[in-house]
Design a protein around this motif. Sequence first.
Motif, short mmCIF file in Angstrom:
data_model
loop_
_atom_site.label_atom_id
_atom_site.label_comp_id
_atom_site.label_asym_id
_atom_site.label_seq_id
_atom_site.Cartn_x
_atom_site.Cartn_y
_atom_site.Cartn_z
N LYS A 2 0.69 -1.22 0.01
CA LYS A 2 0.03 -0.08 0.09
C LYS A 2 0.90 1.25 0.10
O LYS A 2 1.69 1.40 1.04
N THR A 4 1.16 5.50 -0.50
CA THR A 4 0.48 6.92 -0.70
C THR A 4 1.34 7.65 -1.27
O THR A 4 2.60 7.84 -0.83
N SER A 20 1.27 1.58 -9.42
CA SER A 20 -0.27 0.89 -9.42
C SER A 20 -0.09 -0.30 -10.39
O SER A 20 -0.67 -1.28 -10.24
N THR A 27 -2.64 5.20 -3.45
CA THR A 27 -3.61 6.43 -3.38
C THR A 27 -2.84 7.84 -3.70
O THR A 27 -1.88 8.05 -2.89
N CYS A 28 -3.48 8.57 -4.53
CA CYS A 28 -2.75 9.83 -4.79
C CYS A 28 -3.37 10.96 -4.13
O CYS A 28 -4.68 11.13 -4.24
N GLU A 40 -10.37 11.97 -11.01
CA GLU A 40 -11.84 10.90 -11.09
C GLU A 40 -12.49 10.69 -12.18
O GLU A 40 -13.15 9.54 -12.57
N SER A 65 -6.37 5.26 -6.85
CA SER A 65 -7.49 6.21 -6.38
C SER A 65 -6.86 7.77 -6.09
O SER A 65 -5.55 7.62 -5.99
N THR A 67 -7.48 11.36 -3.90
CA THR A 67 -8.26 12.02 -2.95
C THR A 67 -7.84 13.34 -2.40
O THR A 67 -6.44 13.67 -2.51
N ALA A 73 -5.62 8.58 3.46
CA ALA A 73 -4.98 7.96 2.55
C ALA A 73 -3.58 7.24 3.01
O ALA A 73 -3.01 6.27 2.62
#
Length: 438
Positions: A2, A4, A20, A27-28, A40, A65, A67, A73
């Motif tokens: 995982k 970030t 990814s 997660t960006c 998105e 993804s 956010t 995140a």
Amino acid sequence: MKITMIGAGYVGLVSGACFSDFGHVVTCVDKDPAKITALENGKMPIFEPGLEALVAKNVAAGRLSFTTELASAVAGADAIFIAVGTPSRRGDGHADLTYVYAATREIAASISGPVVIVTKSTVPVGTGDRVEDIIRELCPDIRIEVVSNPEFLREGAAIGDFKRPDRIVVGTEDEWAQGVMRDIYRPLFLNEAPVVFTSRRTSELIKYAANAFLATKITFINEIADLCEAVGANVQDVSRGIGLDNRIGSKFLHAGPGYGGSCFPKDTLALLKTAEDFNTPMRIVEAVTQVNDSRKRAMGRKIIQALGDDHRGKTVALLGLTFKPNTDDMRDAPSLAIIQSLKDAGIQIRAFDPEGMEIAGPLMEGVTFATDAYDAAQGADAVALVTEWDVFRALDLPRLAAGMNAPVMVDLRNIYSAQEAGRAGFTYTSVGRGTLPS
């Protein structure tokens, strides 16, 4: 794993998408809600070949993804990458680390377990030390390691550079952190990409040293180009002649209007400021930055000279605005200085760029933007090739000349030869391809 990625700009978005694609869950995070909403919806904030498809593929697979919420995140992340901007600081030229330290404090306020924090941003020597100090002060009971992992991505070829790198540099001497970084880059290890493990400060300096050296090669060949024009030599033959020496190499030996972009201008300046702070002058790099700044204005004068003494009121068509092809990046683009020189001389400007006009518009007051190269050249007194986009490499030169008021071409990228331009009726000027002095 995982991961970030703090920052969804050029480095963060490309790196996050590629990680990814390796199978990691990424997660960006970005503070700009409009950018996150656009991502998105599949709209990229930058132009980079292949990026839109790569992002779409991994979003659909559930591995990527976006956010604005940093706290959620970073929860449970194995590694947190800091990939925020480090522009030149106004007033003194030092790298502005405001965004790096702000991200560091937000990370410290959100983590709850062991994590490796990686500076992907280009930062001066010692920045990782300060990042570690901040986090240890705010999170004394959490195991963290701060790693330097500089990026070496060329705009326009970033995805290929990430997946098939010349080298991966990792700055840490901690075994646990090295293990985490090996797991993250395992797909590239399998491809036998060279991995250089160093101390953190060494890693930080490698990035600046690499960019300063490449900037020096560009500036060197541009000065050789001026000498070629004076003595009647051909800079392209000189470049080939020295580039075949494997101690030198052929890359970054293409004469032109000078370097620009997001890296070389600010990184050479930041390196000079670091050297100044440590009382270690770097005269070669100082000269490189000075010569490059002068180079851009000199290219404006070259165009003016091609127009003749009665240049005021004439029109020049500029083909290419971005600092290089296959990007929409206008940062420190040579076209900016060239356009200012032309405007100061009372010259009207029509311009076309395949990707850069939207960003260039607010930077170029008074410039008329065209729909293509032929539209830009319509009624012009000269055409100047500034950026070597592929679309400019096979122009219909007779058609281009036919629409012009005067068929004058100033080829700042040496795309064409004097012979083929001459056959189309052009009076032709290039860079570093001189005639024998009389």
